[in-house]
Design an enzyme around this catalytic site. Structure first.
Site, PDB file in Angstrom:
ATOM      1  N   GLU A 103       0.839  -1.210   0.000  1.00 19.58           N
ATOM      2  CA  GLU A 103       0.000   0.000   0.000  1.00 19.58           C
ATOM      3  C   GLU A 103       0.869   1.253   0.000  1.00 19.58           C
ATOM      4  O   GLU A 103       0.559   2.240  -0.672  1.00 19.58           O
ATOM      5  CB  GLU A 103      -0.943  -0.015   1.210  1.00 19.58           C
ATOM      6  CG  GLU A 103      -2.002  -1.112   1.091  1.00 19.58           C
ATOM      7  CD  GLU A 103      -2.925  -1.152   2.271  1.00 19.58           C
ATOM      8  OE1 GLU A 103      -2.428  -1.403   3.389  1.00 19.58           O
ATOM      9  OE2 GLU A 103      -4.142  -0.933   2.101  1.00 19.58           O
ATOM     10  N   GLU A 123      -3.876  -9.334   3.613  1.00 21.13           N
ATOM     11  CA  GLU A 123      -4.668  -9.007   4.801  1.00 21.13           C
ATOM     12  C   GLU A 123      -5.826  -9.967   5.034  1.00 21.13           C
ATOM     13  O   GLU A 123      -6.188 -10.284   6.162  1.00 21.13           O
ATOM     14  CB  GLU A 123      -5.229  -7.577   4.700  1.00 21.13           C
ATOM     15  CG  GLU A 123      -4.205  -6.482   4.902  1.00 21.13           C
ATOM     16  CD  GLU A 123      -3.407  -6.128   3.661  1.00 21.13           C
ATOM     17  OE1 GLU A 123      -3.481  -6.883   2.669  1.00 21.13           O
ATOM     18  OE2 GLU A 123      -2.710  -5.100   3.676  1.00 21.13           O
TER      19      GLU A 123
END
Ligand code: NAI
Length: 719
Positions: A103, A123
């Site tokens: 990210e 995740e």
């Protein structure tokens, strides 16, 4: 935590420093904020490169911080500040860019990766979603279908695939930081608007609704009750349909729901439990950190049936030379073909050359004279195994480790038949051995810590979740499975059907219910074991006494099916029917239902309505209760060991954390109360009698799972 240097006169180089994976701890985030500010305010700096020390870009969020109050600068504004910078920021990705690490890279204007780097947003495997803008930026960058695939599965991609997908701009075989600095110099002064991912819409996608509907259906099916993959789809949908700011808001809402869910806690527990089992310890006091494994370069496998073939493949794929021994010529030929096929398919999948020449086949046990370790996988027969172990002791060089893949025989007994019992351990693989993640390493009272350390290290090298357990009937996994299966049989006697029991368990999240699983592995396996135990009485005796054997309730249902030649999938009939032998699609079988009806009538049993709740409580609590006995006996060192075994080898839904974690979530007092309730109704079933450890834990106020060890220790020290 983030070091700043100026290189090539006008490039600001930011290096993340937080070993081992440069996780984005509060200090690292603070370091990034400070160094980015410094680079942007330095008029001599024209562009910026972000990299990580020790050949790793960034492994993502610091998961240890999840449980505590957030400190330090938050990730989202930090990434946003990078994206809106007025100087180009280039991510130099070596090793890995995972989760928050990717990210962060997506917030940069350019990404240069080393050819060996791996990237991903894993995740979902922790019950979460990429909530630092990952779910919003990735679809904008690579399109909705590819982003959905990566985010809902959490899979990692190679640098080559990342380049093809458009996640990175360049891949290099050379020094990544040097390449990134050179690249940063070349783009200095260029307009950055096209590089700010959050400012673009997702690439056009025809019939978006139909796509999301199809993906959602698939994800629901494979998630088996896990909520994170579904939230991931919803977040990507927001990216595809809403402006960025609203998409981020949706990402935040979804994350808040996931973050506080029991599932995220369960998945994070699994993450840590898998690491904890590597720090094994034995009741003797021997431990992982004080026991040195022996090097294993050459191994042997004895017996090339179902298990031996898979074990040979697993060893060869790990880079070991393997001597594969099988006495039956026909079996040997078939095994050779099967093993070569598995090695070729595996190599093709991994894009490497098949390790065919690492395996040498022989019909003669003398061929194993110079190996470092042997894994025996002959028939489950104690006399045969004893003979093989004695031969091995005579043939092998001194110090060779002798391992057995027995699923239920006594490892101590085998050890005692050899001159060096300290060299004997169980290495209990699961079928198919080159695919299944679990390995139980079974030690006896005389196994040396070095033998256990060696088997554990080899398991780890093979990519297995390796768990050290004590020696007892069925070890940990199969011992707990016994009461679970017995309860399922009893439920059939009392009025349930295989369909009802399986449905309840599959809705709970098991990949397969107990009866479908039993059809898959073969009903004859358990039949042979029960025969060996003297439990099987062929024929059709009726009444209650026919269902009490060796002083406890017994259901002969499985035996009766075997007497009919119904062995499951392999014969095309079992608890279900199949189109043909070997077929995998289970269909409800009217014969079975009338058989159950006739059986109940013969034994004077009246069918009653059984609901899913009772199925779950009786099957799962009986299994969990056995888990408490195992902890009490010191066969497993802690609840994590049991949970890793069940999640990685028995299809227990990972988002429920394993049986012991589940008991902790349900509440120990509730588990105890329900066991007592069922025990009163079925006093002739000993496995429903609550374990004394469970009682002790409840009496001590039901401490959280990480504190159970204290109660167990206290109990043991009082014995
Ligand atoms: P299998 O029947 O498929 O294969 C056994 C092989 O050993 C046969 O090919 C046989 O010819 C060979 N063999 C017999 N005596 C031999 C000797 N003296 N030297 C060399 N080869 C010899 O059996 P399977 O299913 O592979 O099981 C092997 C062991 O693994 C058993 O102890 C079993 O309990 C255990 N196990 C089996 C699992 C399964 O799912 N099948 C799972 C975990 C453990």
């Amino acid at each position: 935590m983030a070091e700043y240097n100026r290189v090539s006169e006008c490039v600001g180089l930011i290096t993340l420093r937080n070993p081992p994976v440069n996780a984005l701890s509060a200090a690292v985030r603070q370091g990034i904020v400070d160094t980015v500010e410094r680079a942007l305010s330095d008029p001599n700096v024209k562009s910026v490169v972000i990299c990580g020390q020790n050949g790793i870009f960034c492994g993502g969020a610091d998961i240890k911080e999840f449980g505590s109050k957030m400190t330090g600068p938050p990730l989202i504004p930090m990434i946003h500040a990078i994206e809106s910078a007025n100087k180009p920021v280039v991510a130099a990705i070596e090793g890995s860019a995972l989760g928050g690490g990717l990210e962060l890279a997506l917030g940069c204007h350019y990404r240069i990766a080393h050819s060996k780097a791996r990237l991903g947003l894993p995740e979902v495997s922790l019950g979460l979603l990429p909530a630092a803008g990952g779910s919003q930026r990735l679809p904008r960058l690579i399109g909705v279908p590819a982003a959905l695939n990566l985010i809902t599965t959490g899979r990692h991609v190679t640098a080559a695939e990342a380049l093809q997908l458009g996640i990175v701009d360049q891949v290099t075989d050379h020094n990544t930081v040097d390449a990134a600095v050179k690249f940063a110099l070349s783009v200095a002064g260029r307009s950055l608007d096209p590089r700010r991912i959050s400012t673009h819409p997702c690439p056009q996608q025809p019939d978006l609704d139909a796509l999301f509907e199809e993906v959602m259906q698939k994800v629901r099916q494979s998630a088996r009750g896990a909520i994170a993959p579904i939230a991931c789809v919803q977040a990507v949908r927001a990216a595809a349909t809403l402006p960025y700011a609203q998409g981020m808001e949706r990402e935040r809402e979804l994350m808040a729901t996931l973050f506080t869910s029991g599932q995220a806690r369960a998945l994070q527990y699994c993450f840590f439990a898998e690491r904890a089992v590597g720090r094994w310890r034995m009741p003797s006091g021997a431990r992982w950190d004080t026991s040195k494994p022996r090097p294993v370069h050459k191994a042997a496998v004895i017996g090339l049936g179902t298990m031996g073939r898979g074990i040979t493949v697993a060893l060869a794929q790990t880079g070991l030379s393997v001597i594969a021994v099988e006495t039956q010529e026909k079996q040997l030929m078939e095994a050779k073909q099967a093993i070569s096929g598995m090695l070729e398919r595996g190599a093709k999948r991994r894009g490497v050359a098949p390790a065919l020449d690492r395996v040498i086949y022989s019909q003669n046990i003398q061929a194993v004279a110079d190996v470092d370790l042997v894994i025996e996988a002959v028939f489950e027969d104690i006399a045969l195994k004893t003979k093989v172990f004695q031969q091995l002791s005579a043939v092998c060089k001194p110090g060779t480790l002798l391992c057995t893949n027995t699923s239920a025989l006594d490892v101590d007994q085998l050890a005692s038949e050899t001159p060096n019992p300290e060299l004997v351990v169980g290495m209990h693989f699961f079928a198919p051995a080159h695919v299944m993640k679990l390995l139980e390493v079974v030690y006896g009272p005389r196994s040396s810590p070095q033998a256990v350390a060696t088997a554990m290290q080899l398991g780890k090298k093979m990519g297995k979740a390796s768990v050290a357990v004590g020696n007892c009937r069925g070890f940990v996994g199969n011992r707990m499975l016994k009461p679970y299966i017995e309860e399922a049989f009893f439920l059939l006697e009392e009025g349930a059907t295989p369909e009802l029991v399986d449905q309840a368990l599959e809705e709970f999240g098991f990949s397969m219910g107990v009866f479908r699983m039993s059809d898959l592995s073969g009903l004859d396996v358990g039949w042979r074991v029960r025969k060996g135990d003297g439990l099987v009485e062929p024929g059709t005796a009726s009444g209650r006494s026919a269902r009490i054997r060796q002083g406890r309730r017994y259901s002969p249902l499985g035996d009766l099916l075997c007497e009919e030649g119904r062995f499951g999938q392999k014969t095309g009939r079992g608890w279900y029917q199949y189109d043909k032998p070997g077929s995998r699609v289970a269909r409800s079988d009217p014969w079975l239902h009338s058989f159950l009806g006739a059986y109940r009538a013969q034994h004077g049993l009246v069918a009653r309505r059984i609901d899913h709740q009772e199925v779950l409580e009786r099957c799962l609590y009986a299994l969990i209760n056995e888990g408490f006995h195992i902890l009490d006996d010191g066969i497993a060192a802690g609840p994590e060991d049991i949970d890793v075994i069940y999640v990685s080898g028995y299809g227990w839904p990972r988002h429920r954390g394993g049986p012991m974690f589940y008991a902790n979530m349900v509440g120990l007092a509730k588990v105890l109360e329900r066991l007592e309730h069922y025990q009163q109704l079925h006093p002739e079933v000993p496995h429903l009698q609550p374990s004394s450890l469970l009682r002790r834990l409840v009496a001590s106020g039901s401490p959280p799972i990480h504190k159970w060890g204290e109660v167990i220790k206290k109990l043991h020290s009082q014995l």
